[in-house]
Design a protein around this motif. Structure first.
Motif, PDB file in Angstrom:
ATOM      1  N   HIS B  95       0.822  -1.204   0.000  1.00 12.93           N
ATOM      2  CA  HIS B  95       0.000   0.000   0.000  1.00 12.93           C
ATOM      3  C   HIS B  95       0.857   1.256   0.000  1.00 12.93           C
ATOM      4  O   HIS B  95       0.362   2.350   0.277  1.00 12.93           O
ATOM      5  N   GLY B  96       2.132   1.077  -0.280  1.00 14.49           N
ATOM      6  CA  GLY B  96       3.004   2.236  -0.450  1.00 14.49           C
ATOM      7  C   GLY B  96       3.442   2.898   0.843  1.00 14.49           C
ATOM      8  O   GLY B  96       3.788   4.067   0.848  1.00 14.49           O
ATOM      9  N   ILE B  97       3.423   2.148   1.933  1.00 13.89           N
ATOM     10  CA  ILE B  97       3.884   2.712   3.208  1.00 13.89           C
ATOM     11  C   ILE B  97       5.242   2.107   3.528  1.00 13.89           C
ATOM     12  O   ILE B  97       5.356   0.896   3.749  1.00 13.89           O
ATOM     13  N   TRP B  98       6.249   2.938   3.539  1.00 13.13           N
ATOM     14  CA  TRP B  98       7.611   2.444   3.738  1.00 13.13           C
ATOM     15  C   TRP B  98       8.295   3.236   4.842  1.00 13.13           C
ATOM     16  O   TRP B  98       7.834   4.287   5.255  1.00 13.13           O
ATOM     17  N   GLY B  99       9.416   2.696   5.266  1.00  7.41           N
ATOM     18  CA  GLY B  99      10.334   3.426   6.133  1.00  7.41           C
ATOM     19  C   GLY B  99       9.741   3.810   7.469  1.00  7.41           C
ATOM     20  O   GLY B  99       9.177   2.989   8.176  1.00  7.41           O
ATOM     21  N   ARG B 100       9.861   5.089   7.802  1.00  6.82           N
ATOM     22  CA  ARG B 100       9.450   5.566   9.113  1.00  6.82           C
ATOM     23  C   ARG B 100       7.944   5.364   9.336  1.00  6.82           C
ATOM     24  O   ARG B 100       7.514   4.911  10.392  1.00  6.82           O
ATOM     25  N   ALA B 101       7.165   5.683   8.297  1.00 10.85           N
ATOM     26  CA  ALA B 101       5.714   5.532   8.418  1.00 10.85           C
ATOM     27  C   ALA B 101       5.359   4.073   8.694  1.00 10.85           C
ATOM     28  O   ALA B 101       4.445   3.780   9.475  1.00 10.85           O
ATOM     29  N   GLN B 102       6.108   3.172   8.050  1.00 11.77           N
ATOM     30  CA  GLN B 102       5.833   1.758   8.237  1.00 11.77           C
ATOM     31  C   GLN B 102       6.122   1.324   9.675  1.00 11.77           C
ATOM     32  O   GLN B 102       5.342   0.595  10.273  1.00 11.77           O
ATOM     33  N   ARG B 103       7.217   1.802  10.222  1.00 12.28           N
ATOM     34  CA  ARG B 103       7.544   1.440  11.601  1.00 12.28           C
ATOM     35  C   ARG B 103       6.493   1.968  12.570  1.00 12.28           C
ATOM     36  O   ARG B 103       6.125   1.307  13.534  1.00 12.28           O
ATOM     37  N   ARG B 104       5.986   3.165  12.264  1.00 14.19           N
ATOM     38  CA  ARG B 104       4.980   3.746  13.133  1.00 14.19           C
ATOM     39  C   ARG B 104       3.709   2.887  13.111  1.00 14.19           C
ATOM     40  O   ARG B 104       3.128   2.585  14.155  1.00 14.19           O
ATOM     41  N   VAL B 105       3.329   2.485  11.886  1.00 17.33           N
ATOM     42  CA  VAL B 105       2.145   1.640  11.754  1.00 17.33           C
ATOM     43  C   VAL B 105       2.350   0.327  12.492  1.00 17.33           C
ATOM     44  O   VAL B 105       1.472  -0.160  13.206  1.00 17.33           O
ATOM     45  N   MET B 106       3.557  -0.231  12.352  1.00 19.88           N
ATOM     46  CA  MET B 106       3.850  -1.509  12.972  1.00 19.88           C
ATOM     47  C   MET B 106       3.693  -1.427  14.487  1.00 19.88           C
ATOM     48  O   MET B 106       3.140  -2.336  15.120  1.00 19.88           O
TER      49      MET B 106
END
Lengths: 263, 236
Positions: B95-106
């Motif tokens: 869904h195009g969420i990478w890097g910092r944003a991805q860690r936050r979601v995780m």
């Protein structure tokens, strides 16, 4: 309810392929410690077996090219091909869970797998050439541009084939059972452990239809100055590559909904 | 808005094709939370999958201008040999969420799912409760206009259900939900509009209570419906 900004089609495609690649790398290599080593071990073991056999038969298998390098030039491309073949057949079945996301269709699974196999093949080829050179098994390098052209065509050849096979594997699951029977004869007919000039002339007319033979002949020609690749035909390979890709894309285009649709 | 146009879907069975929907036309009210009811095998999950764009009807189509989530169900969507973290990372990735944003979601998903260290364990060793918490928690990760929820909330305990409702309450400010469930209180609480699904078609009710009444009325007489009687007319 205003829908927020949609990413472009290319952006989505890029994200999907990249995420799939990351995922494949993890599942492929992450499971066991030998994961990364297996990339090199598989072709290395093949080479060892073949070199042992053919060194016993003849000292000087191909004049000017060390036997190990000669075999490497045939085995590395063939393994890439055979991985694409089996992965292509199983692409839909083994990725069923992924199609739960609408932006992820069988095409993406096939593309990312072929791409990863291609990268592994090139990495293994370069690594094994370096390892062999380290041990003093080396010969003059011939033509880099030819290698680029051959592998360019080879990649799209395998992509087209995998796309067609992912349709076949889903429509006729029985075929998957026969795939070793199809691959094994190709191993013997594609010049993995011989060069076409070592084969009697009367068989040439039949063998040269096989695009894989051209890939292997041309790869060796690109790698080794002393190799006489007089039978490898880049134009024929190009033609085979484009037509296979067209065929694969057509097959996929015609049947892709059936691949994911519940029947 | 979601519009079903001449939707037909059937399945192949050893005794001929079983038709789930026949030429169904319907317009789902915009901005409403919708609860879907129906007996087992009526085609609730299939309808959800077709609306989510991951399954295809035999004919007809779904017209929408909204961003619709994947159906958040129990089974699909997770690669069971991968850990929860890897699965979440993968879904973020596509869904195009990478890097910092991805860690936050995780972090948020791990926090919501309350699975602690199990987050780094392959999903195949999860209990169904953990699995559903992860599945629903993942819904926080990506923003959609419309979320499709397939039975996920029925599995969890009371604590989890309350958390789900908090999430829905928060999300419904900007998005809406379509929920498939057999738990009536859950539907009553979270849905404005009810849809009752039966052989051949669907009926839309202005309130979810009407659909629940109809659903409950069906319950005591399992053999009541034979194939000969045509179902009530499909309306829109």
């Amino acid at each position: 309810m205003g829908s927020s900004v949609q990413p472009s089609a290319w952006q989505i495609q890029r994200d999907v392929i990249y995420a799939l690649l990351v995922r494949e790398m993890k599942t492929r290599f992450g499971k066991w410690r030998l994961g990364y080593a297996w990339v090199l071990l598989e072709p290395a073991l093949h080479i060892m077996v073949l070199v042992t056999i053919f060194s016993l038969i003849r000292d000087d298998f191909y004049p000017g090219v060390p036997t190990a390098l000669f075999m490497l030039g045939g085995i590395a491309p063939f393994l890439f091909f055979s991985h694409c073949f089996s992965k292509g057949l199983a692409a839909v079945v083994s990725n069923r869970g992924l199609f739960n996301y609408r932006q992820l269709r069988p095409f993406d699974a096939v593309l990312s797998r072929v791409f990863l196999e291609f990268a592994i093949y090139l990495a293994a080829l370069v690594a094994l050439l370096s390892v062999l050179a380290w041990f003093g098994v080396s010969t003059d390098f011939n033509n880099f541009l030819l290698l680029v052209a051959v592998n360019f065509f080879f990649f799209f050849f395998c992509l087209g084939l995998s796309l067609a096979l992912c349709v076949v594997g889903e429509k006729f699951p029985e075929v998957a059972k026969f795939s070793p029977m199809l691959i094994r004869p190709l191993y013997f007919m594609s010049g993995v452990f011989f060069s076409l000039e070592q084969v009697p002339k009367e068989y040439h007319t039949y063998l040269v239809w096989n695009p894989l033979l051209h890939v292997i002949e041309l790869t060796r020609e690109g790698l080794f100055t002393n190799y006489q690749g007089m039978f490898g035909d880049l134009a024929y390979l190009g033609f085979a590559s484009v037509s296979t890709l067209a065929f694969g894309l057509l097959c996929y285009r015609a049947y892709w909904r059936d691949l994911v649709r519940s029947q | 808005m979601i519009k079903l146009e001449n939707l037909t879907k059937s399945y192949r069975t050893p005794h001929g094709r079983k038709v789930l929907f026949q030429n169904v036309n319907a317009i789902f009210p915009e901005g409403k939370n919708i609860g879907i009811l129906g007996r087992n095998g009526a085609g609730k999950s299939t309808l959800l999958r077709i609306m989510g764009g991951i399954d295809y009807p035999d004919s007809g189509r779904v017209v929408t201008d909204q961003r619709i989530s994947w159906p958040m169900g129990l089974s699909g969507g997770f690669q069971s040999s991968m850990t929860g973290r890897e699965n979440v990372a993968f879904v973020c990735g596509i869904h195009g969420i990478w890097g910092r944003a991805q860690r936050r979601v995780m972090d948020r998903v791990q926090d919501f799912a309350e699975i602690g260290n199990y987050f780094d364990v392959p999903v195949k060793s999860y209990s169904s409760g953990m699995r559903s918490r992860l599945a629903f928690g993942l819904s926080i990760a990506v923003d959609f206009d419309l979320y499709l929820v397939d039975e996920v909330m029925s599995v969890g305990d009371a604590h989890f259900k309350r958390k789900c409702e908090e999430i829905i309450a928060e999300k419904r400010k900007i998005s809406s939900f379509i929920i498939v469930a057999h738990a009536m209180p859950l539907l009553r609480k979270n849905c404005d509009v009810g849809i009752y699904l039966e052989s051949g078609g669907l009926t839309i009710f202005d309130t979810v209570d009407e659909a629940i009444e109809l659903y409950k009325g069906e319950q005591p007489k399992p053999q009541s419906r034979s194939g000969a009687t045509t179902p009530p007319a499909v309306n829109a």
